[in-house]
Design an enzyme around this catalytic site. Sequence first.
Site, PDB file in Angstrom:
ATOM      1  N   LYS A 256       0.858  -1.188   0.000  1.00  0.00           N
ATOM      2  CA  LYS A 256       0.000   0.000   0.000  1.00  0.00           C
ATOM      3  C   LYS A 256       0.886   1.228   0.000  1.00  0.00           C
ATOM      4  O   LYS A 256       2.005   1.186   0.518  1.00  0.00           O
ATOM      5  CB  LYS A 256      -0.871   0.022   1.263  1.00  0.00           C
ATOM      6  CG  LYS A 256      -2.101   0.880   1.113  1.00  0.00           C
ATOM      7  CD  LYS A 256      -3.174   0.098   0.400  1.00  0.00           C
ATOM      8  CE  LYS A 256      -4.492   0.794   0.298  1.00  0.00           C
ATOM      9  NZ  LYS A 256      -5.543  -0.176  -0.090  1.00  0.00           N
TER      10      LYS A 256
HETATM   11  N1  GLU Z   1      -7.246  -0.007  -3.392  1.00  0.00           N
HETATM   12  C1  GLU Z   1      -7.993  -1.188  -3.669  1.00  0.00           C
HETATM   13  C2  GLU Z   1      -8.068  -2.070  -2.436  1.00  0.00           C
HETATM   14  O1  GLU Z   1      -7.911  -1.613  -1.333  1.00  0.00           O
HETATM   15  C3  GLU Z   1      -7.504  -1.909  -4.906  1.00  0.00           C
HETATM   16  C4  GLU Z   1      -6.111  -2.431  -4.839  1.00  0.00           C
HETATM   17  C5  GLU Z   1      -5.607  -2.992  -6.166  1.00  0.00           C
HETATM   18  O2  GLU Z   1      -6.388  -3.107  -7.099  1.00  0.00           O
HETATM   19  O3  GLU Z   1      -4.429  -3.315  -6.203  1.00  0.00           O
HETATM   20  O4  GLU Z   1      -8.359  -3.230  -2.516  1.00  0.00           O
END
Ligand code: GLU
Length: 424
Positions: A114
Amino acid sequence: MMVDATSSLEQELNPWLAAEARFDLAAEKLGLDDGMRKVLRSPAREITVSIPVMLDDGRLEVFTGYRVQHSIARGPAKGGIRYAPDVTLDEVRALASWMTWKCAVVNIPFGGGKGGVVCDPTVLSQAELERITRRYTAEIIEFIGPEIDVPAPDMNTNEQTMAWIMDTYSMHHRQTVTAVVTGKPINLGGSHGRTEATGRGCLITALQALQHFNIDPASARVVVQGFGNVGGMAAKLMQRLGMKIITVIEYDGAVHNPKGLDVLGLMKHRQETGSILDFPEAENVDREEALFTECEILLPAAKEGVITSQNAHKLRAKILCEGANGPTTAAADEILAAQNVFVIPDILANAGGVTVSYFEWVQDRQGFFWNEQLVNGRLEEIMVNSFRDVTGYAQKYRVDNRTAAYMLALDRVSFAIKLRGIYA
Ligand code: GLU
């Protein structure tokens, strides 16, 4: 007294502590040994960067950016990047670990990561956001890549942000590398169905839960908190199936209509007026109280820490479908369990987004693109199977769904680590 209460609520709202509490419980139930627990709970890599940016008025500002790669045991790190003034390393760390568990729950070949940039996107121009995004990308460039770490959108970032990251990375590599990020615009290597995917995943898991209770979707009442990409899309798709969206809650208030709101009309109204409030054929209601409206499905799709030990007992929902990441604190879990609320935990409910991100990454690497029907069909298959895997674990180990989802994920990730062995 006051001070104690505040600090304990503050602790409860710390997402990393929440992640650890759930992790500990699942690890205990699985009987994981101490060494494996240490490996699983330690983020593999945490990067903090300074992002100097020239603002439009000529001032020089320095923003802070993070990228945490929690695990790469099952594949490249995967997860979004969020822009917000209150982003902290603890939050990004928790979200990165949730991505590891989420990718394992839906069994896609990724680890978890993240990113976050501490900035207030509401006061930044597009040009400033572009400069922040490009410089942030340049600062973390050796740590990302299709086989290393693949970012995606999250709060306050979107397909334009992903296009800038893709372009910056590609310029440095002197070739176009679309698979370095997902959630891109369709004509730049994006996938059909990606924008709707998280909301669609919520819908699919909510339908499974309704089926579990033998409730006809046409008689299901839904309360949605957050009317953005996740909540808005889920509401639109749910209404299409005849479910009644009776309450929508946003940061500035809430609207309610017991007969069901016209979701597309509400979206249009917000576009025109800047708010969901004062929507004709709906009543403005108190946004705190609205969360406690009686309903079959409550869909929190805004941010972390909205269902806490302070308010969980007031919920009147049968099913809690967690569209957001971490909307429920660990302390609220027990209260929900005591009230027999059927929880579809975030790492399952909102995994549709990363699942279609996986499809996008596959398509980019093959240079061969699927139609929307194929994307949606494959998404449905994965979400339904994952729902069954999680509820199967819940029955087998006699635990709640959240613990079951964590156990399933921990099982899969620890299995990969054992097979690979520890490199020395
Ligand atoms: N931000 C989204 C999540 O928390 C998508 C993450 C992604 O597609 O890599 O799942």
